[in-house]
Design a protein around this motif. Structure first.
Motif, short mmCIF file in Angstrom:
data_model
loop_
_atom_site.label_atom_id
_atom_site.label_comp_id
_atom_site.label_asym_id
_atom_site.label_seq_id
_atom_site.Cartn_x
_atom_site.Cartn_y
_atom_site.Cartn_z
N GLY B 296 36.57 34.95 58.61
CA GLY B 296 37.13 35.20 59.83
C GLY B 296 38.49 34.64 59.97
O GLY B 296 39.39 35.53 60.26
N VAL B 297 38.40 33.24 59.47
CA VAL B 297 39.97 32.73 59.78
C VAL B 297 40.87 33.40 58.52
O VAL B 297 41.90 33.61 58.92
CB VAL B 297 39.70 31.37 59.55
CG1 VAL B 297 40.99 30.42 59.29
CG2 VAL B 297 38.91 30.74 60.57
N ILE B 298 40.29 33.56 57.49
CA ILE B 298 41.14 33.97 56.45
C ILE B 298 41.64 35.53 56.76
O ILE B 298 42.96 35.86 56.83
CB ILE B 298 40.47 34.37 54.96
CG1 ILE B 298 40.13 32.66 54.58
CG2 ILE B 298 41.21 34.96 54.13
CD1 ILE B 298 39.43 32.74 53.16
N LEU B 299 40.66 36.17 57.19
CA LEU B 299 41.02 37.71 57.80
C LEU B 299 42.25 37.48 58.93
O LEU B 299 43.32 38.07 58.80
CB LEU B 299 39.65 38.25 58.32
CG LEU B 299 40.01 39.64 58.83
CD1 LEU B 299 40.44 40.53 57.78
CD2 LEU B 299 38.61 40.24 59.37
N LEU B 300 41.99 36.71 59.77
CA LEU B 300 43.16 36.49 60.78
C LEU B 300 44.29 35.87 60.24
O LEU B 300 45.47 36.48 60.51
CB LEU B 300 42.46 35.37 61.89
CG LEU B 300 41.78 36.01 63.00
CD1 LEU B 300 41.15 34.91 63.91
CD2 LEU B 300 42.11 37.26 63.65
N VAL B 301 44.35 35.02 59.36
CA VAL B 301 45.55 34.50 58.70
C VAL B 301 46.33 35.62 58.06
O VAL B 301 47.47 35.65 58.18
CB VAL B 301 45.18 33.24 57.77
CG1 VAL B 301 46.52 33.06 57.02
CG2 VAL B 301 44.75 32.12 58.78
N VAL B 302 45.68 36.25 57.31
CA VAL B 302 46.12 37.42 56.55
C VAL B 302 46.72 38.47 57.46
O VAL B 302 48.05 38.77 57.43
CB VAL B 302 45.12 38.10 55.63
CG1 VAL B 302 45.82 39.57 55.13
CG2 VAL B 302 44.68 37.39 54.59
N ILE B 303 46.12 39.04 58.38
CA ILE B 303 46.63 39.82 59.39
C ILE B 303 47.74 39.41 60.20
O ILE B 303 48.62 40.10 60.42
CB ILE B 303 45.42 40.25 60.45
CG1 ILE B 303 44.53 40.97 59.61
CG2 ILE B 303 45.94 41.25 61.53
CD1 ILE B 303 43.35 41.62 60.20
N PHE B 305 49.84 36.87 59.66
CA PHE B 305 50.83 36.29 59.18
C PHE B 305 51.23 36.86 57.84
O PHE B 305 52.23 36.78 57.30
CB PHE B 305 50.86 34.76 58.55
CG PHE B 305 50.56 33.87 60.03
CD1 PHE B 305 49.22 33.26 60.25
CD2 PHE B 305 51.28 33.96 60.98
CE1 PHE B 305 48.85 32.66 61.46
CE2 PHE B 305 51.01 33.19 62.17
CZ PHE B 305 49.98 32.54 62.24
N PHE B 306 50.36 37.75 57.48
CA PHE B 306 50.64 38.26 55.93
C PHE B 306 50.26 39.98 56.12
O PHE B 306 49.37 40.17 55.42
CB PHE B 306 50.09 37.71 54.60
CG PHE B 306 50.57 36.38 54.65
CD1 PHE B 306 49.65 35.32 54.87
CD2 PHE B 306 51.85 36.11 54.21
CE1 PHE B 306 50.07 34.04 54.81
CE2 PHE B 306 52.23 34.56 54.08
CZ PHE B 306 51.22 33.67 54.35
N PRO B 307 50.65 40.63 57.19
CA PRO B 307 50.01 41.83 57.39
C PRO B 307 50.38 42.95 56.30
O PRO B 307 49.67 43.98 56.10
CB PRO B 307 50.62 42.46 58.80
CG PRO B 307 51.79 41.62 58.86
CD PRO B 307 51.69 40.31 58.14
N GLY B 308 51.34 42.62 55.43
CA GLY B 308 51.66 43.59 54.44
C GLY B 308 50.33 43.13 52.94
O GLY B 308 50.69 43.89 52.06
N GLY B 309 49.48 42.45 53.39
CA GLY B 309 48.64 42.05 52.29
C GLY B 309 49.23 41.43 51.23
O GLY B 309 50.47 40.88 51.00
N ILE B 310 48.34 41.28 50.10
CA ILE B 310 49.16 40.49 48.98
C ILE B 310 50.28 41.16 48.43
O ILE B 310 51.29 40.66 48.10
CB ILE B 310 47.97 40.58 47.80
CG1 ILE B 310 46.82 39.48 48.55
CG2 ILE B 310 48.48 39.80 46.51
CD1 ILE B 310 45.71 39.42 47.40
N LEU B 311 50.28 42.71 47.91
CA LEU B 311 51.25 43.27 47.47
C LEU B 311 52.38 43.27 48.48
O LEU B 311 53.42 43.32 48.00
CB LEU B 311 50.69 44.55 46.99
CG LEU B 311 49.90 44.49 45.70
CD1 LEU B 311 49.34 46.01 45.65
CD2 LEU B 311 50.54 44.20 44.52
N GLY B 312 52.10 43.39 49.51
CA GLY B 312 53.25 43.73 50.62
C GLY B 312 54.05 42.52 50.74
O GLY B 312 55.25 42.36 51.08
N THR B 313 53.24 41.21 50.77
CA THR B 313 53.98 39.98 50.93
C THR B 313 54.78 39.75 49.68
O THR B 313 55.83 39.10 49.73
CB THR B 313 53.06 38.77 51.15
OG1 THR B 313 52.22 39.35 52.26
CG2 THR B 313 53.77 37.65 51.65
N LEU B 314 54.35 40.05 48.42
CA LEU B 314 55.20 39.97 47.30
C LEU B 314 56.49 40.67 47.22
O LEU B 314 57.57 40.36 46.83
CB LEU B 314 54.25 40.33 45.87
CG LEU B 314 53.12 39.55 45.76
CD1 LEU B 314 52.21 39.87 44.51
CD2 LEU B 314 53.77 38.02 45.26
#
Lengths: 301, 342, 254
Positions: B296-303, B305-314
């Motif tokens: 859950g925490v990882i999910l929240l952190v991704v959404i 702070f990094f809503p673009g996902g892995i590829l989006g953030t790259l």
């Protein structure tokens, strides 16, 4: 369906239907307030209900506080949790959106965020309260005897409390300026901002109010049914179902939907056993063929 | 994949093709370098997850958010099982029949579901996923809650008899590549453009003559059929299926693959998301109790702070963290959200 | 035969009568203006014509075919294009992609062939790309073809919306406030563009508040007030019509 049903059984089933129906109504009203105000589908809503039940246990059973006081405290506590969840999660999420963010994008991310929240809340509740079922000694253990039937007072109290809460909610939404603001925001948030009102705190209020309702629902039901770790999961499905059937954005639809599902499930479980849930779900899909927006909701085009 | 940018130079396209070929070779050679059956199993599950994630992205590309991937995954698994075990067909005959059956089912249900806008669609697909699971559990000939065991392996093709995990791996890889090819062809055609138009602005798309309902229904049918393809494979790979394996959580995980990988990347995103979500938890053997909280925490952190996902953030690295603290401070002090959004 | 016939259109929203028994005709190749004080029902009329609202009474005929009650995309497919008051674009796409998307309805090859990327389909795509580029040239947007629509200044967003509508190759173009908020030189440029659009054979129906633009641009003008058609005629007639002046003056007092 058995046609030769005793009037006693019939009344019991009706009472049962009203009992669970009124709880669903409270839950859906809460979810709907949040959805319409903030456009967020809060998957954690079911968990808030569970938390409400646990906190009710804490206040009423463990601390031995007065029943009404415990109930009110449960509602307030959950309102607080709801407000905090908005502040801590969704407010930050809103920052990520720009004017050109599509509706589906916002919906998806906020729904997923609420799922994350749900997971945290669920496990947190489990860790705090343990995994066994908890029970509250009902303050209304009496059974009424009306002719042939035996109705437990607890259920009537639940129905009564739910109706009372609904009435208070109605008065709040339609007679106070605060309520008018909440309704205006769900209709047109931009217009409200233009009037100089800070929609941010209105969103917080939506979450607080909606979550408080879920907490109250949990607190009300706690003396009657056992408190289990999975009650949040179970209720969220039916809550969504009632929301869908009644129609998103219609309070009257919510009440109609809640009562309908309550009736279907109550009679269904009696005569169809475990297949009842499935039949009810399928029935809802059939209803949606003919009424795309739900019974009374905004039609989908 | 993103729509082709009209400004792509030849050099970029050449690099892209080289990268694709390298990845393909790596994928094909991979199982030969790996001893552990367990890792091969994870690879296979990652491929299944990738396919399911891509079906989610397909619907999302037209603006539909579905929680029903698990439903058709289950339909595929059960249909294929019944066709092979009860009707005596070979896996290879059952496969196309299952796909046709699922397509018809998806057409029928989709015609009802797609009429319902945004939030209603999410809920209705979630309910539908539950319906499928409950129906499978209630039906005795589908094995009830216990499910069906002893599902036979796919019939041998040449020397490949599916006794080894590697054989399965190549099968699912072939399926995955087929899906990638088909989806890419769709996205780069005017069908994909119509979906994108509907997603970005259904109002504008309507005034351009795009029938929102029909295109969304098309996406729904294609996506559902693809999920059934994965389901077919799964049934004959794990050789036993239970209704519980297809529950509501699965659909949420499928969404997670897409979000984690990057929502804007309809093909690569779910692939990367599936790989990460399949392998990483295995290597972080955290105390079982804390697992949902960590997820859950990882999910929240991704959404958050990094809503673009892995590829989006790259692709678009976020601004310096100073920005975050500044807005945090802003909010704490003035109590007002910095406006400009919704 | 008039291109568009609006007959006795009535549209009610609850207690509000947005349009009451409105009738008029639009002739081919004319530029028709639709004016009226705020709340007169102009945008509602556009919504009814393009299919976003269905009228409670009356009918609309386009090229002698009934279009009342048809879906938005059906009506668009028959040759009616429109722009909206608020910038309605594909914000996350580039200018070029926006216009390219607009070409959707004119593909001859069926969709499944497009999926298979047959040679014919590919050729059509290439031809469409050329057409999109040409439209961008026409609307003076070629220099910005790779800019995201969201990043364009307001005036260019307006031009882009028109470009997208043009990509549909409409026979009738509904322009909702194309020059509102523009300065005189921008207005002149846009008015010229609209005349050029007419020269391409497209009939134009304009809702506008800018009186000067309307007077100079339109062949005929229809005045709405409080949902009813007040008067119609040439700009000269309308300019001096007492009822029109009163309608506008009356509204100012709010």
């Amino acid at each position: 369906m058995a046609k030769n049903m005793s009037p006693g059984l019939f009344i019991q089933l009706i009472v049962n239907a009203l009992t669970i129906g009124s709880i669903y109504i409270l839950m859906v009203l809460g979810l709907d307030i949040i959805l319409r105000g903030t456009k967020i589908l809060n998957f954690a809503h079911g968990q808030l209900y569970a938390l409400g039940a646990y906190i009710m246990f804490l206040f009423f059973q463990t601390l031995k506080l007065d029943f009404t006081l415990s109930l009110i405290l449960s509602g307030v506590a959950l309102a607080l949790v709801g407000a905090l969840s908005y502040l801590g999660v969704f407010a930050i999420l809103n920052r990520r959106f720009t004017v050109s963010s599509t509706f589906s994008y916002r919906l998806l991310l906020s729904a997923m965020a609420s799922v994350g929240l749900m997971m945290i809340l669920q496990q947190g509740t489990l860790l705090c309260f343990g995994t066994q079922e908890l029970g509250i000694l009902s303050p209304f253990p009496q059974i009424l005897e009306v002719g042939d039937t035996r109705i437990s007072l607890s259920r009537l109290v639940i129905i009564f409390l739910s109706v009372a809460i609904c009435i208070i909610l109605y008065l709040m939404m339609y007679r106070t300026s605060f309520g008018k603001l909440l309704r205006a925001v769900s209709y047109d948030p931009e217009a409200v901002t233009l009037q100089g009102v800070n929609t941010f705190w209105i969103f917080v209020a939506c979450f607080a109010l909606g979550s408080g309702l879920a907490g109250l629902a949990g607190g009300i039901i706690a003396p009657l049914f056992s408190i289990t770790p999975s009650m949040g999961q179970n209720i969220i499905f039916i809550t969504f179902l009632v929301l869908l059937v009644g129609g998103i954005g219609s309070y009257r639809g919510t009440i109609a939907g809640g009562l309908l599902i309550g009736l279907l499930l109550s009679f269904g479980f009696q005569f169809l056993g475990s297949a009842a849930e499935l039949i009810v779900f399928m029935l809802v899909i059939v209803i949606l063929i003919f009424r795309p927006g739900g019974l009374l909701g905004e039609a989908a085009e | 994949m993103k729509l082709p940018n009209s400004l792509k130079t030849d050099r970029v396209t050449r690099y892209k093709w080289i990268a694709i070929i390298i990845v393909l070779i790596a994928l094909i050679v991979l199982p030969l370098c790996i001893e552990s059956n367990y890792i091969k199993h994870l690879l296979i599950m990652a491929c299944i997850g990738a396919i399911l994630g891509m079906t989610f992205s397909l619907l999302f590309s037209s603006g539909l958010i579905t929680l029903g991937a698990a439903a058709f995954y289950a339909v595929g698994a059960y249909s294929s099982t019944v066709l092979v075990m009860n009707a005596g067909l070979s896996f290879w005959a059952a496969l196309p029949l299952t796909l046709v059956f699922t397509a018809i089912l998806a057409l029928g249900f989709g015609a009802v579901f797609v009429r319902n806008a945004g939030v209603a669609f999410v809920i209705i697909t979630l309910i539908f996923a539950q319906v499928v699971v409950l129906a499978a559990a209630q039906a005795d000939f589908l094995g009830g809650w216990g499910g069906i065991m002893g599902i036979p392996r796919p019939n041998p093709v040449g020397t490949v008899n599916f006794a080894a995990k590697t054989d399965y791996y190549y099968l699912i890889l072939a399926m995955l590549l087929l899906v990638v090819l088909i989806y890419n062809a769709l996205y780069s055609s005017r069908i994909g453009r119509a979906w994108r138009a509907i997603k970005l602005s259904p109002k504008l798309a309507g005034t351009l003559g795009i029938n929102e309902y029909r295109y969304r229904l098309l996406a729904f049918v294609i996506g559902s059929t693809t999920a059934a393809l994965a389901g077919c494979f799964y049934a004959h790979y794990s050789q036993n299926i239970t209704p519980g394996a297809f529950g509501g959580w699965l659909s949420i995980y499928v969404q997670l693959y897409a979000v984690l990988g990057g929502l804007e990347f309809y093909i690569l995103g779910p692939a990367i998301g599936a790989v990460v979500m399949t392998f990483v938890p295995e290597y972080l053997r955290i105390v079982k109790e804390w697992e949902p909280i960590i997820t859950g925490v990882i999910l929240l952190v991704v959404i958050l702070f990094f809503p673009g996902g892995i590829l989006g953030t790259l692709k678009n690295p976020p601004a310096l963290s100073l920005n975050k603290f500044h807005s945090l401070y802003n909010r704490l002090v003035t109590g007002k959200k910095r406006d400009s959004n919704s | 035969m008039p291109l568009l016939q609006v007959r006795n259109i009535t549209k009610v929203f609850g207690a509000l009568i947005a349009l009451r028994d409105v009738s008029f005709e639009v002739n081919r190749s004319e530029i028709l203006g639709l004016i009226g004080p705020n709340g007169a029902g102009k945008s509602t009329l556009f919504n009814v014509i393009s299919g976003f609202h269905h009228p409670d009474k009356g009918k609309i005929l386009f090229k002698d075919t009934q279009i009342t009650g048809l879906r938005v995309d059906r009506i668009a497919g028959m040759g009616i294009g429109r722009i909206f008051q608020e910038p309605t674009l594909f914000m996350q796409e580039t200018v070029f992609e926006n216009v390219f998307s607009g070409l959707h309805r004119h593909y001859r090859e069926p969709a499944w062939k497009a999926f298979l990327h047959t040679r014919a389909a590919n050729r059509e795509e290439a031809a469409s790309k050329k057409k999109a580029a040409e439209i961008l040239e026409f609307m003076d947007l070629a220099a910005m073809r790779d800019e995201l629509a969201a990043n364009l200044p307001h005036g260019h967003q307006r031009s882009l919306a028109i470009a997208i509508a043009l990509a549909c190759e409409p026979e009738l173009l509904l322009l909702d406030e194309p020059v509102t908020g523009m300065n005189p030189s921008e207005t002149a440029v846009m008015s010229d563009k609209i005349r050029q659009i007419r020269e391409r054979g497209i009939t134009v129906l304009i809702v506008e508040h800018d009186m000067r633009a309307v007077m100079s641009l339109c062949d005929r003008i229809i005045v709405l007030n409080l949902g009813e058609k007040l008067v119609e005629g040439t700009p000269d007639r309308i300019k001096n019509d007492q009822r029109v002046i009163e309608a506008y003056l009356g509204k100012q007092v709010i």
